[in-house]
Design an enzyme around this catalytic site. Structure first.
Site, PDB file in Angstrom:
ATOM      1  N   ASP A  53     -32.739  47.337  22.636  1.00 26.25           N
ATOM      2  CA  ASP A  53     -33.917  46.342  23.418  1.00 26.25           C
ATOM      3  C   ASP A  53     -34.509  45.947  22.452  1.00 26.25           C
ATOM      4  O   ASP A  53     -35.022  46.392  21.472  1.00 26.25           O
ATOM      5  CB  ASP A  53     -34.443  47.291  24.412  1.00 26.25           C
ATOM      6  CG  ASP A  53     -35.416  46.692  25.030  1.00 26.25           C
ATOM      7  OD1 ASP A  53     -35.572  45.576  25.879  1.00 26.25           O
ATOM      8  OD2 ASP A  53     -36.758  46.969  24.755  1.00 26.25           O
ATOM      9  N   ASP A  55     -38.386  43.956  23.258  1.00 26.33           N
ATOM     10  CA  ASP A  55     -39.691  44.145  23.540  1.00 26.33           C
ATOM     11  C   ASP A  55     -40.106  45.622  23.858  1.00 26.33           C
ATOM     12  O   ASP A  55     -39.462  46.325  24.780  1.00 26.33           O
ATOM     13  CB  ASP A  55     -40.285  43.183  24.608  1.00 26.33           C
ATOM     14  CG  ASP A  55     -39.772  41.721  24.180  1.00 26.33           C
ATOM     15  OD1 ASP A  55     -40.522  41.180  23.312  1.00 26.33           O
ATOM     16  OD2 ASP A  55     -38.579  41.044  24.637  1.00 26.33           O
TER      17      ASP A  55
HETATM   18  N1  LIG Z   1     -40.440  36.908  34.249  1.00 29.62           N
HETATM   19  C1  LIG Z   1     -41.216  38.230  33.904  1.00 29.62           C
HETATM   20  N2  LIG Z   1     -40.769  38.599  32.519  1.00 29.62           N
HETATM   21  C2  LIG Z   1     -41.264  39.864  32.197  1.00 29.62           C
HETATM   22  C3  LIG Z   1     -42.059  40.376  32.904  1.00 29.62           C
HETATM   23  N3  LIG Z   1     -42.711  41.303  32.311  1.00 29.62           N
HETATM   24  C4  LIG Z   1     -41.813  41.621  31.301  1.00 29.62           C
HETATM   25  N4  LIG Z   1     -41.159  40.280  30.939  1.00 29.62           N
HETATM   26  C5  LIG Z   1     -40.286  39.654  29.765  1.00 29.62           C
HETATM   27  O1  LIG Z   1     -39.362  40.428  29.834  1.00 29.62           O
HETATM   28  C6  LIG Z   1     -38.781  40.463  28.287  1.00 29.62           C
HETATM   29  C7  LIG Z   1     -38.802  42.017  28.198  1.00 29.62           C
HETATM   30  O2  LIG Z   1     -37.529  41.966  27.009  1.00 29.62           O
HETATM   31  P1  LIG Z   1     -36.741  43.190  26.473  1.00 29.62           P
HETATM   32  O3  LIG Z   1     -36.680  42.905  24.982  1.00 29.62           O
HETATM   33  O4  LIG Z   1     -37.749  44.638  27.024  1.00 29.62           O
HETATM   34  O5  LIG Z   1     -35.716  43.369  27.287  1.00 29.62           O
HETATM   35  C8  LIG Z   1     -39.934  39.928  27.664  1.00 29.62           C
HETATM   36  O6  LIG Z   1     -39.613  38.443  27.506  1.00 29.62           O
HETATM   37  C9  LIG Z   1     -41.098  39.884  28.608  1.00 29.62           C
HETATM   38  O7  LIG Z   1     -42.092  39.127  28.281  1.00 29.62           O
HETATM   39  C10 LIG Z   1     -42.446  40.212  34.437  1.00 29.62           C
HETATM   40  O8  LIG Z   1     -43.223  40.736  35.278  1.00 29.62           O
HETATM   41  N5  LIG Z   1     -41.877  38.891  34.653  1.00 29.62           N
HETATM   42 MG   LIG Z   2     -38.134  46.388  26.320  1.00 25.06          MG
END
Ligand SMILES: Nc1nc2c(ncn2[C@@H]2O[C@H](COP(=O)(O)O)[C@@H](O)[C@H]2O)c(=O)[nH]1
Ligand SMILES: [Mg+2]
Length: 519
Positions: A53, A55
Site C-alpha cells: 500500500d 499512504d
Molecule cells: N475520498 C477520500 N479519500 C481518502 C479519505 N481518507 C484517505 N483518503 C485517500 O485514500 C488514499 C489512501 O491510499 P492508500 O495508499 O493507503 O491506499 C490517499 O490518497 C488518501 O488521501 C477519505 O476520507 N476520502
Molecule cells: Mg494506506
C-alpha cells in the site's frame, strides 16, 4: 459475548507473538522498535510477490503536520461549504489526542475504547469522560451483542481518521454548550455526517494533495532504507507491486519523494517505477480485493496521466478516431501503471500461481489487511507506526506491568477466599478479609490506571483495554500474519526469513506450567 471473538485462534492472549529474527542467538540484534512480530508462521521462501500500500505504509506521514492540514481543510469546508459557525476557524487540532482503534458512537456523540470482547472500557462524550454508571447505562457490561459496525458507529482504523475524530469531539462539546449556534437543527449523527463529507472532499478535491506536493518534506518522513528494501526484494527474484487508492499524479509525487528523487514534482521522472513490476493506482480498496468486482482496468500513460482502456495490460480496440496508444518515452515505465480493475487483473500481470504466494503490506486493518487475507488468503503484514513507542515504553515499564499483574492475582486469591468463607462459615474473619480485599482492589485499579496513563493520558496502552487485549490488538492478532512499526523493517531481516510465532498457550497451561500470567 461476541462469538466471533471467542472462536478466534488468537483470542485472550492464547498466543504470544514472536519477534524476528527467529534465532535470536545467532542473528544480529534489531532494536525492539524495528522488529517484525509474527502471529502466524510465514516462510519468506514461499513468497513470490510482495505488494505494498502507499499512504501510511511506504509513505509515512508526519501525523502532526499532515493531519493538522486535513483538520484545517476540513474546518474550511465545514464553514465555507456547509455553513458551520465561523468560530470553528479559530479551533486547533491536538494530534496526540486521538488514537487508532477507537470507535465513534455517532448517535450518542461518544468516543469508545473496547476490549477484545467489545466491552466498552473507556468512553468520552466529546472530551468529558463518562462515569462508570453512565457507561453502564448506555453500553451495559454483560453479553453485549452490539457489533459496533457501520452505520451507527465509525471505526478509527487508520491514522487518516484522527483529525475527523478530534473535530467530531470538538463539535459535540460545542453543540452541547451552544446549540443555537448552528443554522439548522443538528444531532450528533448529523455532525458526524457533515465532518465525514468535509474530510472526504478535501481528500478528493486536490487541495490537500496540492499542499503535500508543494512541500512533501513537511508532511512525509524521509526513510532512506525503503529503496534498499525494495531492491533487496527484487534481487531475490520476487515480484514487487503496489496497490494504492491514490491516483497516479499524487502517487508519482509521493513515490519520487520517498525514493529520493530531487525532482518530486517533475512529471517526467519515473525512476522509482524500476522498483515495481506493477503499480495499480485508484484501486478503490477494499473492493479491489473482491474477485466479482467488475471495475474497469485502465493503463495509465505516465507522462500525461491519460487512461487507456485495457483488460490484461494490452490496449483494447478503440472505437472511432481515437489513437489506440500514446507512445511512452521511457519504455521501462510502459505497461506497468494501471488504474482501477480488481485482483483478477493483477495475477496475470504478476505471474502468480497461488494467492498464498503473495505478501501484502498495508496500514489499514480493514481496507488492506482483513480484506486481502479473508477474501483472498494473501499473507499480510500490518504497519503500525505507533508500535515503536508502545514497545519501547512496555520494556521501560516492565516492572510496573509485573506489579499490576501480581496485584490482580492477589485480588483474585482474596476474592476466592472470601467466596469460600461466605458459602461455608461466616465469621469475624470475614470483615478483615473484605477490608484487605477492598484495599488491594483499589491498589490494583489505581496501579493499572496509572500504568495505562503512561502510554496515553486518555486512552492508555494501544494494545490493551484494562487487563485484556484491546479490540485493535485482537484484530491485529487475528488478521495480520506479521506486524511491525515501519515498512522498511522488512529489509532488516533475511530475504528467506522464517517468521515463527511463539507457541500457543491455553489458559489451563498457564495454571499448570507456572506461566507469569497465571491468575
Ligand atoms: N475520498 C477520500 N479519500 C481518502 C479519505 N481518507 C484517505 N483518503 C485517500 O485514500 C488514499 C489512501 O491510499 P492508500 O495508499 O493507503 O491506499 C490517499 O490518497 C488518501 O488521501 C477519505 O476520507 N476520502
Ligand atoms: Mg494506506
Amino acid at each position: 459475548m461476541d462469538k466471533s471473538s471467542m472462536d478466534s485462534p488468537g483470542s485472550k492472549s492464547a498466543k504470544r507473538p514472536c519477534i524476528s529474527p527467529s534465532s535470536p542467538d545467532t542473528a544480529p540484534k534489531t532494536s525492539i522498535g524495528n522488529q517484525i512480530f509474527c502471529n502466524r508462521p510465514l516462510y519468506m521462501k514461499s513468497i513470490k510477490a510482495v505488494g505494498f500500500d502507499m499512504d501510511y505504509t511506504l509513505a509515512q506521514y508526519k501525523v502532526d503536520t499532515f493531519e493538522s492540514l486535513v483538520y484545517q481543510q476540513t474546518v474550511q469546508n465545514l464553514v465555507c461549504k456547509y455553513n458551520y459557525p465561523s468560530e470553528l476557524l479559530s479551533w486547533v487540532f491536538d494530534s496526540d489526542y486521538m488514537v487508532r482503534g477507537l470507535v465513534i458512537d455517532k448517535k450518542e456523540g461518544n468516543i469508545l475504547k473496547m476490549d477484545c470482547y467489545k466491552y466498552v472500557k473507556v468512553a468520552y462524550h466529546g472530551f468529558k469522560e463518562l462515569s462508570k454508571e453512565e457507561k453502564l447505562l448506555i453500553y451495559g457490561n454483560t453479553l453485549v451483542s452490539t457489533s459496533y459496525d457501520q452505520p451507527e458507529y465509525a471505526l478509527i482504523d487508520t491514522l487518516f481518521s484522527l483529525a475527523e475524530a478530534y473535530l467530531f469531539a470538538q463539535l459535540v462539546e460545542f453543540k452541547d454548550k451552544y446549540p443555537g449556534k448552528f443554522l439548522k437543527p443538528v444531532d450528533y449523527a448529523c455532525l458526524y455526517k457533515d465532518v465525514r463529507k468535509a474530510v472526504d472532499l478535501c481528500h478528493r478535491d486536490g487541495t490537500l494533495k496540492q499542499k503535500v506536493a508543494e512541500d512533501p518534506k513537511r508532511y512525509i518522513n524521509e526513510d532512506k532504507s525503503i529503496v534498499p528494501m525494495l531492491k533487496g526484494l527484487r534481487e531475490s527474484n520476487r515480484a514487487t507491486f503496489m496497490v494504492t487508492n491514490s491516483l497516479w499524479d499524487y502517487t508519482c509525487v509521493v513515490m519520487n519523494f520517498i525514493c529520493g528523487s530531487s525532482a518530486v514534482n517533475d512529471g517526467t521522472k519515473f525512476d522509482w517505477l524500476q522498483y515495481f513490476d506493477v503499480v495499480i493506482t485508484g484501486s478503490a480498496k477494499p473492493n479491489f480485493f473482491k474477485e466479482d468486482n467488475h471495475a474497469n482496468l485502465f493503463e495509465v500513460e505516465p507522462e500525461s496521466g491519460m487512461l487507456i482502456n485495457t483488460n490484461d495490460g494490452s490496449p483494447l480496440l478503440q472505437v472511432g478516431n481515437i489513437i489506440a496508444r500514446v507512445s511512452t518515452k521511457d519504455k521501462s515505465s510502459a505497461r506497468k501503471v494501471f488504474q482501477g480493475g480488481n485482483v483478477v487483473h493483477l495475477y496475470p500481470l504478476l505471474e502468480i500461481e497461488a494467492s498464498s504466494q503473495v505478501l501484502y503490506v498495508g496500514d489499514h486493518i480493514y481496507g488492506d489487511i482483513l480484506s486481502s487475507k479473508k477474501t483472498l488468503g494473501w499473507r499480510t503484514m500490518l504497519v503500525i507506526p505507533e508500535l515503536d513507542r508502545e514497545v519501547q515504553l512496555l520494556r521501560k515499564l516492565k516492572k510496573n506491568c509485573e506489579n499490576v499483574r501480581s496485584l490482580r492475582s492477589g485480588c483474585i486469591a482474596l476474592e476466592d477466599r472470601l467466596h469460600c468463607l461466605n458459602t461455608n462459615q461466616k465469621s469475624n474473619h470475614d470483615e478483615n478479609l473484605k477490608h484487605e480485599r477492598d484495599k488491594m482492589r483499589l491498589n490494583y485499579q489505581t496501579s493499572l490506571s496509572e500504568l495505562h496513563k503512561q502510554f496515553h493520558p486518555k486512552w492508555g496502552q494501544l494494545m490493551k483495554a484494562g487487563y485484556q487485549n484491546s479490540r485493535f490488538a485482537h484484530q491485529v492478532e487475528r488478521y495480520a500474519c506479521l506486524y511491525t512499526s515501519q515498512v522498511s523493517n522488512l529489509g532488516l531481516s533475511s530475504q528467506n526469513q522464517y517468521y515463527r510465532p511463539n507457541e500457543d498457550s491455553m489458559q489451563h497451561e498457564y495454571a499448570i506450567m507456572d506461566k507469569v500470567d497465571a491468575n
